[in-house]
Design an enzyme around this catalytic site. Structure first.
Site, PDB file in Angstrom:
ATOM      1  CG  ASP A 168       6.479  20.172  10.006  1.00 20.34           C
ATOM      2  OD1 ASP A 168       8.102  20.728  10.251  1.00 20.34           O
ATOM      3  OD2 ASP A 168       6.140  19.745   9.723  1.00 20.34           O
ATOM      4  CG  LEU A 169      10.006  17.780   8.178  1.00 24.80           C
ATOM      5  CD1 LEU A 169      10.013  16.514   8.460  1.00 24.80           C
ATOM      6  CD2 LEU A 169      11.129  18.790   8.366  1.00 24.80           C
ATOM      7  CB  CYS A 207      -4.261  12.027  11.945  1.00 26.67           C
ATOM      8  SG  CYS A 207      -3.914   9.964  11.421  1.00 26.67           S
ATOM      9  NE  ARG A 250       0.704  10.217   9.816  1.00 26.73           N
ATOM     10  CZ  ARG A 250      -0.361   9.939   9.283  1.00 26.73           C
ATOM     11  NH1 ARG A 250      -0.922   9.154   9.537  1.00 26.73           N
ATOM     12  NH2 ARG A 250       0.905   8.925   8.023  1.00 26.73           N
ATOM     13  N   PRO A 251       1.901  16.386  10.700  1.00 29.84           N
ATOM     14  CG  PRO A 251       4.164  17.833  11.805  1.00 29.84           C
ATOM     15  CD  PRO A 251       3.010  16.686  12.067  1.00 29.84           C
ATOM     16  NE  ARG A 288      -1.691  12.592   7.844  1.00 30.16           N
ATOM     17  CZ  ARG A 288      -1.711  13.552   8.344  1.00 30.16           C
ATOM     18  NH1 ARG A 288      -3.021  14.042   8.265  1.00 30.16           N
ATOM     19  NH2 ARG A 288      -0.968  14.223   8.499  1.00 30.16           N
ATOM     20  CE  LYS A 295      -1.554   1.958   3.635  1.00 29.90           C
ATOM     21  NZ  LYS A 295      -1.237   2.960   4.632  1.00 29.90           N
ATOM     22  CG  ASN A 296       2.401   2.902   3.839  1.00 25.75           C
ATOM     23  OD1 ASN A 296       1.603   2.587   2.808  1.00 25.75           O
ATOM     24  ND2 ASN A 296       2.658   2.306   4.402  1.00 25.75           N
ATOM     25  CG  ASP A 324       2.831   1.920   9.739  1.00 26.02           C
ATOM     26  OD1 ASP A 324       3.377   1.776   8.276  1.00 26.02           O
ATOM     27  OD2 ASP A 324       2.735   2.984  10.432  1.00 26.02           O
ATOM     28  CB  ILE A 351       7.504   6.959  14.059  1.00 30.78           C
ATOM     29  CG1 ILE A 351       9.633   6.387  14.127  1.00 30.78           C
ATOM     30  CG2 ILE A 351       7.373   7.534  12.824  1.00 30.78           C
ATOM     31  CD1 ILE A 351      10.894   6.879  13.921  1.00 30.78           C
ATOM     32  NE  ARG A 407      -7.734   4.545   5.237  1.00 34.32           N
ATOM     33  CZ  ARG A 407      -7.590   5.294   5.797  1.00 34.32           C
ATOM     34  NH1 ARG A 407      -8.443   6.133   6.456  1.00 34.32           N
ATOM     35  NH2 ARG A 407      -7.118   6.798   4.605  1.00 34.32           N
TER      36      ARG A 407
HETATM   37  C1  EPZ Z   1       4.472   6.554   6.465  1.00 34.91           C
HETATM   38  O1  EPZ Z   1       3.827   7.785   6.539  1.00 34.91           O
HETATM   39  C2  EPZ Z   1       3.387   5.991   5.624  1.00 34.91           C
HETATM   40  N1  EPZ Z   1       2.306   6.236   5.448  1.00 34.91           N
HETATM   41  C3  EPZ Z   1       2.948   5.482   7.478  1.00 34.91           C
HETATM   42  O2  EPZ Z   1       1.952   4.683   7.654  1.00 34.91           O
HETATM   43  C4  EPZ Z   1       3.945   5.055   8.695  1.00 34.91           C
HETATM   44  O3  EPZ Z   1       3.673   4.998   9.826  1.00 34.91           O
HETATM   45  C5  EPZ Z   1       4.987   6.400   8.152  1.00 34.91           C
HETATM   46  O4  EPZ Z   1       5.915   6.471   7.121  1.00 34.91           O
HETATM   47  C6  EPZ Z   1       5.983   5.972   9.041  1.00 34.91           C
HETATM   48  O5  EPZ Z   1       7.083   5.290   8.400  1.00 34.91           O
HETATM   49  C7  EPZ Z   1       2.418   6.224   4.102  1.00 34.91           C
HETATM   50  O6  EPZ Z   1       3.150   5.410   3.377  1.00 34.91           O
HETATM   51  C8  EPZ Z   1       1.188   6.405   2.943  1.00 34.91           C
HETATM   52  P1  EPZ Z   1       5.957  10.641   8.611  1.00 34.91           P
HETATM   53  P2  EPZ Z   1       4.437   9.517   6.821  1.00 34.91           P
HETATM   54  O7  EPZ Z   1       5.886  11.978   7.739  1.00 34.91           O
HETATM   55  O8  EPZ Z   1       4.992  10.008   5.847  1.00 34.91           O
HETATM   56  C9  EPZ Z   1       6.290  14.132  11.575  1.00 34.91           C
HETATM   57  C10 EPZ Z   1       0.093   2.995   7.838  1.00 34.91           C
HETATM   58  O9  EPZ Z   1      -0.476   2.383   8.619  1.00 34.91           O
HETATM   59  N2  EPZ Z   1       6.300  15.127  10.403  1.00 34.91           N
HETATM   60  O10 EPZ Z   1       7.711   9.525   7.863  1.00 34.91           O
HETATM   61  O11 EPZ Z   1       3.187  10.678   6.966  1.00 34.91           O
HETATM   62  C11 EPZ Z   1       5.051  13.034  11.829  1.00 34.91           C
HETATM   63  O12 EPZ Z   1       4.436  13.517  12.371  1.00 34.91           O
HETATM   64  C12 EPZ Z   1       0.308   4.128   7.857  1.00 34.91           C
HETATM   65  O13 EPZ Z   1       0.090   2.035   6.095  1.00 34.91           O
HETATM   66  C13 EPZ Z   1       6.857  16.272  11.019  1.00 34.91           C
HETATM   67  O14 EPZ Z   1       6.880  16.415  12.141  1.00 34.91           O
HETATM   68  O15 EPZ Z   1       4.970   9.170   8.292  1.00 34.91           O
HETATM   69  C14 EPZ Z   1       5.832  11.729  12.874  1.00 34.91           C
HETATM   70  O16 EPZ Z   1       5.780  11.614  13.545  1.00 34.91           O
HETATM   71  C15 EPZ Z   1       0.802   4.839   9.275  1.00 34.91           C
HETATM   72  N3  EPZ Z   1       6.411  17.104  10.007  1.00 34.91           N
HETATM   73  C16 EPZ Z   1       7.038  11.643  11.725  1.00 34.91           C
HETATM   74  O17 EPZ Z   1       7.535  13.126  11.673  1.00 34.91           O
HETATM   75  C17 EPZ Z   1       6.258  16.449   8.716  1.00 34.91           C
HETATM   76  O18 EPZ Z   1       6.375  16.952   7.053  1.00 34.91           O
HETATM   77  C18 EPZ Z   1       7.318  10.744  10.310  1.00 34.91           C
HETATM   78  O19 EPZ Z   1       6.263  10.425   9.836  1.00 34.91           O
HETATM   79  C19 EPZ Z   1       6.397  15.331   8.171  1.00 34.91           C
HETATM   80  C20 EPZ Z   1       5.958  14.071   8.863  1.00 34.91           C
END
Ligand code: EPZ
Length: 408
Positions: free
Chosen positions: A112-113, A104, A109-110, A80, A11-12, A295, A317, A387
């Site tokens: 900003d990055l 969420c 889950r901002p 998302r 999926k991801n 996950d 995370i 999902r």
């Molecule tokens: C991906 O989400 C996956 N989703 C998530 O899987 C997975 O939990 C996550 O990566 C971590 O491995 C998909 O690939 C569709 P992140 P993503 O940005 O990219 C913080 C599932 O169950 N952050 O790596 O949205 C954030 O809040 C889902 O299949 C910022 O602060 O996750 C988190 O604490 C759930 N600013 C951390 O970084 C940003 O701009 C990692 O989030 C972005 C993220």
């Protein structure tokens, strides 16, 4: 419960790869796309943006001859990951407007990055009335770090990579996510004519090109589904083999299960788990890849709930990602939350109960706990499962589990 189960496409990986098809006006063919509601939402968004989308038994064909640049709230709010159309639209059309992802249950889950990356490429970012608009007369390569308070970002790395492939000059993403799904996306983009090096490491170098062409690609196996079935075998104490998996991508989960005392035999595309006496307790921390995946955290809590002794599971995370704990406690688990750590006191058994799913992985954990519990467990809101798990109940039935989907 015992036997063999085939793992579906990831999926991801499928979601950002489908979004990447917006980067060309030529036909793209994606194989092994899992039949999931999240994939359905992504195809809805692509169609809404003007792409022709066809789908037949795991193969999705997309032709985005012309694309609109606005993805509205009512399609984006369902998922998302819709945010990952921002990069391709900005890359191709130099502008994009997408509804900001809302709250969420797994935590803050901002994005900003993501936006920091777009700004580094020269885009102007405006957040207004619940939408984020990114705009750039042109994009130029730059060096940017995607390290945040909680480490790097997976979809942020994908988004910036997809915007940078059509930028003028070279982009260097420092502190990039190293997940296999990022590598799979880079492989697909390179098949489309992009010039990306270093995916899978924390430094990705992208040399911009003038245009991309159509391509054909097969999505990697779903390593979280694979990990979930390994834990299913562990929790049922039976011999389970998963096939069409990538053993390397599941190594951290396999190592954790071995530490608990399970035997795991791995080949390149299959793994077999077997119980080996009473499971041992475990101290576990979630990390970015290749560390233990967040996950899989909930599923491990379900397993450790009946491992005699004290276990500790720390979520680095998504520190609040413990919605499953209160439901597992309804089944008799003894778990205390201490900040971002679940302290688990192993109990002799769990008892079946009506429980409520809150998010995708929490719902998988409740189903796994139900395999172990005495009596009947009724998991409601299973739409969360659909999902991210293709035919979970049928695959578990195939392994001999007594599980039934009940229409309410
Ligand atoms: C991906 O989400 C996956 N989703 C998530 O899987 C997975 O939990 C996550 O990566 C971590 O491995 C998909 O690939 C569709 P992140 P993503 O940005 O990219 C913080 C599932 O169950 N952050 O790596 O949205 C954030 O809040 C889902 O299949 C910022 O602060 O996750 C988190 O604490 C759930 N600013 C951390 O970084 C940003 O701009 C990692 O989030 C972005 C993220």
């Amino acid at each position: 419960m015992a036997g063999t189960v085939r793992i579906s496409g990831s999926k991801n990986s499928a979601l950002p790869i489908l979004a990447a098809t917006l980067l060309t006006n030529e036909r793209c063919v994606i194989h092994r796309v899992p039949d999931l509601s999240d994939v359905h939402y992504m195809l809805q968004i692509l169609t809404h943006l003007g792409a022709e989308v066809e789908r037949a038994s795991g193969i999705v064909t997309v032709k985005a001859e012309k694309v609109a640049t606005e993805a509205p709230y009512d399609v984006v709010r369902k998922m998302r990951a819709s945010v990952c159309v921002l990069g391709p639209l900005l890359g191709r059309e130099k502008e994009a407007t997408v509804s900001l992802p809302g709250g969420c249950v797994i935590g803050d889950r901002p994005i900003d990055l993501h936006l920091k990356g777009f700004e580094a490429l020269g885009a102007a970012v405006r957040v207004h009335s619940g939408n984020v608009k990114v705009l750039a007369p042109s994009l130029r390569g730059a060096s940017v770090s995607l390290r945040g308070k909680l480490g790097t970002t997976v979809l942020g790395t994908d988004n910036v990579m997809m915007a940078a492939v059509l930028a003028d000059g070279v982009t260097v993403i420092q502190d990039a996510a190293r997940e296999p799904e990022v590598v799979d996306l880079a492989d697909f983009l390179n098949k489309m004519g992009a010039k990306i090096e270093g995916a899978g490491t924390s430094r990705i170098v992208i040399e911009g090109v003038k245009e991309l062409h159509g391509a054909e690609h097969e999505v990697i196996p779903d390593r979280i589904e694979a990990g979930t079935f390994l834990v299913a075998g562990a929790i049922a104490g039976k011999k389970v083999t998963i096939t069409r998996a990538n053993a390397g991508h599941v190594a951290a989960v396999a190592d954790a299960l071995k530490t608990c005392g399970y035997q795991i035999a791995a080949k390149s595309d299959s793994l077999t788990i077997q119980a080996n006496g009473t499971p041992r307790p475990l101290n576990l921390c979630t990390e970015g890849y290749p560390g233990f995946p967040t996950d899989m955290q909930a599923q491990m809590c379900a397993l450790l709930a009946t491992a005699p002794g004290e276990s500790a599971v720390t979520e680095n995370i998504f520190p609040q990602r413990f919605m499953h704990v209160s439901e597992l406690k309804r089944m008799g688990a003894a778990i205390e939350l201490d900040g971002a750590t679940a302290r688990i006191h192993g109990v002799a058994s769990l008892s079946g109960a009506p429980v409520m799913a809150s998010d995708l992985r929490a719902s998988a954990a409740l189903v796994l706990a139900g395999l172990k519990a005495d009596g009947m467990t009724e998991v409601s809101r299973v739409y969360h499962i659909d999902r991210g798990y293709e035919l979970l109940d049928e695959k578990l039935s195939g392994l001999g589990a007594t599980i039934e989907r009940v229409k309410v």
